[in-house]
Design a protein around this motif. Structure first.
Motif, PDB file in Angstrom:
ATOM      1  N   GLY A  66       0.823  -1.208   0.000  1.00  0.00           N
ATOM      2  CA  GLY A  66       0.000   0.000   0.000  1.00  0.00           C
ATOM      3  C   GLY A  66       0.858   1.260   0.000  1.00  0.00           C
ATOM      4  N   ALA A  67       1.916   1.236   0.783  1.00  0.00           N
ATOM      5  CA  ALA A  67       2.822   2.387   0.825  1.00  0.00           C
ATOM      6  C   ALA A  67       3.534   2.573  -0.515  1.00  0.00           C
ATOM      7  CB  ALA A  67       3.848   2.210   1.945  1.00  0.00           C
ATOM      8  N   LEU A  68       3.996   1.467  -1.104  1.00  0.00           N
ATOM      9  CA  LEU A  68       4.667   1.567  -2.405  1.00  0.00           C
ATOM     10  C   LEU A  68       3.713   2.043  -3.492  1.00  0.00           C
ATOM     11  CD1 LEU A  68       6.882  -1.659  -2.492  1.00  0.00           C
ATOM     12  CD2 LEU A  68       7.578   0.660  -1.938  1.00  0.00           C
ATOM     13  N   SER A  69       2.485   1.583  -3.429  1.00  0.00           N
ATOM     14  CA  SER A  69       1.496   1.979  -4.432  1.00  0.00           C
ATOM     15  C   SER A  69       1.083   3.434  -4.276  1.00  0.00           C
ATOM     16  CB  SER A  69       0.257   1.092  -4.341  1.00  0.00           C
ATOM     17  OG  SER A  69       0.596  -0.232  -4.636  1.00  0.00           O
ATOM     18  N   SER A  70       1.004   3.911  -3.045  1.00  0.00           N
ATOM     19  CA  SER A  70       0.538   5.283  -2.815  1.00  0.00           C
ATOM     20  C   SER A  70       1.508   6.324  -3.357  1.00  0.00           C
ATOM     21  CB  SER A  70       0.275   5.522  -1.325  1.00  0.00           C
ATOM     22  OG  SER A  70       1.494   5.538  -0.609  1.00  0.00           O
ATOM     23  N   VAL A  71       2.777   5.984  -3.429  1.00  0.00           N
ATOM     24  CA  VAL A  71       3.760   6.933  -3.976  1.00  0.00           C
ATOM     25  C   VAL A  71       4.163   6.561  -5.404  1.00  0.00           C
ATOM     26  CG1 VAL A  71       4.650   7.663  -1.737  1.00  0.00           C
ATOM     27  CG2 VAL A  71       5.706   5.718  -2.919  1.00  0.00           C
ATOM     28  N   LYS A  72       3.414   5.651  -6.010  1.00  0.00           N
ATOM     29  CA  LYS A  72       3.618   5.215  -7.399  1.00  0.00           C
ATOM     30  C   LYS A  72       4.967   4.532  -7.632  1.00  0.00           C
ATOM     31  CE  LYS A  72      -0.265   7.073  -8.577  1.00  0.00           C
ATOM     32  NZ  LYS A  72      -1.403   6.332  -8.136  1.00  0.00           N
ATOM     33  N   LEU A  73       5.584   4.005  -6.584  1.00  0.00           N
ATOM     34  CA  LEU A  73       6.854   3.309  -6.733  1.00  0.00           C
ATOM     35  C   LEU A  73       6.676   1.974  -7.458  1.00  0.00           C
ATOM     36  CD1 LEU A  73       9.804   3.722  -6.131  1.00  0.00           C
ATOM     37  CD2 LEU A  73       9.494   2.498  -4.004  1.00  0.00           C
ATOM     38  N   ILE A  74       5.534   1.333  -7.279  1.00  0.00           N
ATOM     39  CA  ILE A  74       5.260   0.080  -7.983  1.00  0.00           C
ATOM     40  C   ILE A  74       5.253   0.318  -9.491  1.00  0.00           C
ATOM     41  CG2 ILE A  74       3.467  -1.650  -8.425  1.00  0.00           C
ATOM     42  CD1 ILE A  74       4.967  -2.226  -5.899  1.00  0.00           C
ATOM     43  N   THR A  75       4.750   1.459  -9.926  1.00  0.00           N
ATOM     44  CA  THR A  75       4.751   1.796 -11.351  1.00  0.00           C
ATOM     45  C   THR A  75       6.175   1.939 -11.871  1.00  0.00           C
ATOM     46  OG1 THR A  75       2.643   2.930 -11.070  1.00  0.00           O
ATOM     47  CG2 THR A  75       3.886   3.434 -13.065  1.00  0.00           C
ATOM     48  N   ILE A  76       7.028   2.577 -11.100  1.00  0.00           N
ATOM     49  CA  ILE A  76       8.429   2.731 -11.500  1.00  0.00           C
ATOM     50  C   ILE A  76       9.120   1.368 -11.562  1.00  0.00           C
ATOM     51  CG2 ILE A  76      10.665   3.689 -10.805  1.00  0.00           C
ATOM     52  CD1 ILE A  76       9.047   6.075  -9.635  1.00  0.00           C
ATOM     53  N   VAL A  77       8.864   0.518 -10.580  1.00  0.00           N
ATOM     54  CA  VAL A  77       9.438  -0.834 -10.580  1.00  0.00           C
ATOM     55  C   VAL A  77       8.957  -1.605 -11.806  1.00  0.00           C
ATOM     56  CG1 VAL A  77       9.413  -3.050  -9.361  1.00  0.00           C
ATOM     57  CG2 VAL A  77       9.794  -0.936  -8.088  1.00  0.00           C
ATOM     58  N   ALA A  78       7.680  -1.479 -12.124  1.00  0.00           N
ATOM     59  CA  ALA A  78       7.136  -2.178 -13.296  1.00  0.00           C
ATOM     60  C   ALA A  78       7.802  -1.695 -14.578  1.00  0.00           C
ATOM     61  CB  ALA A  78       5.629  -1.977 -13.377  1.00  0.00           C
ATOM     62  N   ILE A  79       8.008  -0.398 -14.705  1.00  0.00           N
ATOM     63  CA  ILE A  79       8.659   0.157 -15.895  1.00  0.00           C
ATOM     64  C   ILE A  79      10.096  -0.349 -15.997  1.00  0.00           C
ATOM     65  CG2 ILE A  79       9.513   2.305 -16.938  1.00  0.00           C
ATOM     66  CD1 ILE A  79       6.894   3.614 -15.827  1.00  0.00           C
ATOM     67  N   VAL A  80      10.804  -0.373 -14.877  1.00  0.00           N
ATOM     68  CA  VAL A  80      12.177  -0.888 -14.877  1.00  0.00           C
ATOM     69  C   VAL A  80      12.192  -2.364 -15.253  1.00  0.00           C
ATOM     70  CG1 VAL A  80      14.171  -1.408 -13.402  1.00  0.00           C
ATOM     71  CG2 VAL A  80      13.092   0.834 -13.281  1.00  0.00           C
ATOM     72  N   GLU A  81      11.254  -3.140 -14.710  1.00  0.00           N
ATOM     73  CA  GLU A  81      11.198  -4.560 -15.044  1.00  0.00           C
ATOM     74  C   GLU A  81      10.907  -4.784 -16.528  1.00  0.00           C
ATOM     75  OE1 GLU A  81       9.804  -6.562 -10.812  1.00  0.00           O
ATOM     76  OE2 GLU A  81       8.269  -6.012 -12.277  1.00  0.00           O
ATOM     77  N   ILE A  82       9.989  -4.023 -17.080  1.00  0.00           N
ATOM     78  CA  ILE A  82       9.668  -4.154 -18.499  1.00  0.00           C
ATOM     79  C   ILE A  82      10.870  -3.749 -19.355  1.00  0.00           C
ATOM     80  CG2 ILE A  82       8.228  -3.225 -20.366  1.00  0.00           C
ATOM     81  CD1 ILE A  82       5.948  -3.055 -18.205  1.00  0.00           C
ATOM     82  N   ALA A  83      11.499  -2.639 -19.006  1.00  0.00           N
ATOM     83  CA  ALA A  83      12.676  -2.188 -19.759  1.00  0.00           C
ATOM     84  C   ALA A  83      13.809  -3.210 -19.659  1.00  0.00           C
ATOM     85  CB  ALA A  83      13.139  -0.824 -19.247  1.00  0.00           C
ATOM     86  N   ALA A  84      14.031  -3.744 -18.467  1.00  0.00           N
ATOM     87  CA  ALA A  84      15.087  -4.739 -18.283  1.00  0.00           C
ATOM     88  C   ALA A  84      14.759  -6.010 -19.059  1.00  0.00           C
ATOM     89  CB  ALA A  84      15.270  -5.048 -16.804  1.00  0.00           C
ATOM     90  N   GLY A  85      13.517  -6.438 -19.010  1.00  0.00           N
ATOM     91  CA  GLY A  85      13.123  -7.632 -19.745  1.00  0.00           C
ATOM     92  C   GLY A  85      13.366  -7.483 -21.236  1.00  0.00           C
ATOM     93  N   LEU A  86      12.978  -6.355 -21.787  1.00  0.00           N
ATOM     94  CA  LEU A  86      13.197  -6.117 -23.211  1.00  0.00           C
ATOM     95  C   LEU A  86      14.690  -5.995 -23.527  1.00  0.00           C
ATOM     96  CD1 LEU A  86      10.272  -3.616 -23.898  1.00  0.00           C
ATOM     97  CD2 LEU A  86      10.425  -6.021 -24.589  1.00  0.00           C
TER      98      LEU A  86
END
Length: 123
Positions: free
Chosen positions: A43-63
């Motif tokens: 909840g804390a990570l989601s409230s500051v949109k850190l999960i979105t940043i992690v997801a973007i990094v994961e997608i970029a790293a995967g590609l």
């Protein structure tokens, strides 16, 4: 390291993080029940949109790993996510630690495979 083994591990890690990065946006795999502490953490990570940043990094790293572009850089950046995933599961959700350990081991192997790219940085 054998280039074919490295390629397989690199692509496997790429698919792994791409899958979980996309899951953070599209929710095609349920998270399941979480302890109150784990829920508060997410909840804390989601409230500051850190999960979105992690997801973007994961997608970029995967590609990057799949297409073998900027993999050395993103392997370093992904290491912070890998360590955090292991620590999260070790402390708050031990039932899911296997996936986090696989992520960490694959990330370490990929870092080792890119060791020649880090020589100037570490000398």
């Amino acid at each position: 390291m054998n280039s074919k083994v490295f390629m397989v591990v690199r692509i496997l890690l790429g698919l792994f993080v791409l899958f979980f990065g996309l899951n953070k946006f599209f929710h095609f795999m349920a998270f399941g029940e979480m302890s109150p502490e784990a829920g508060a953490y997410f909840g804390a990570l989601s409230s500051v949109k850190l999960i979105t940043i992690v997801a973007i990094v994961e997608i970029a790293a995967g590609l990057a790993f799949i297409f073998n572009k900027y993999g050395a850089l993103l392997a370093l950046i992904l290491m912070s996510i890998s360590v955090n995933a292991v620590l999260f599961h070790a402390m708050l959700a031990p039932e899911g630690i296997a996936g986090a350990l696989i992520l960490l081991v694959l990330n370490i192997i990929v870092l080792y495979g890119y060791k020649d790219k880090y020589k100037d940085l570490l000398s």
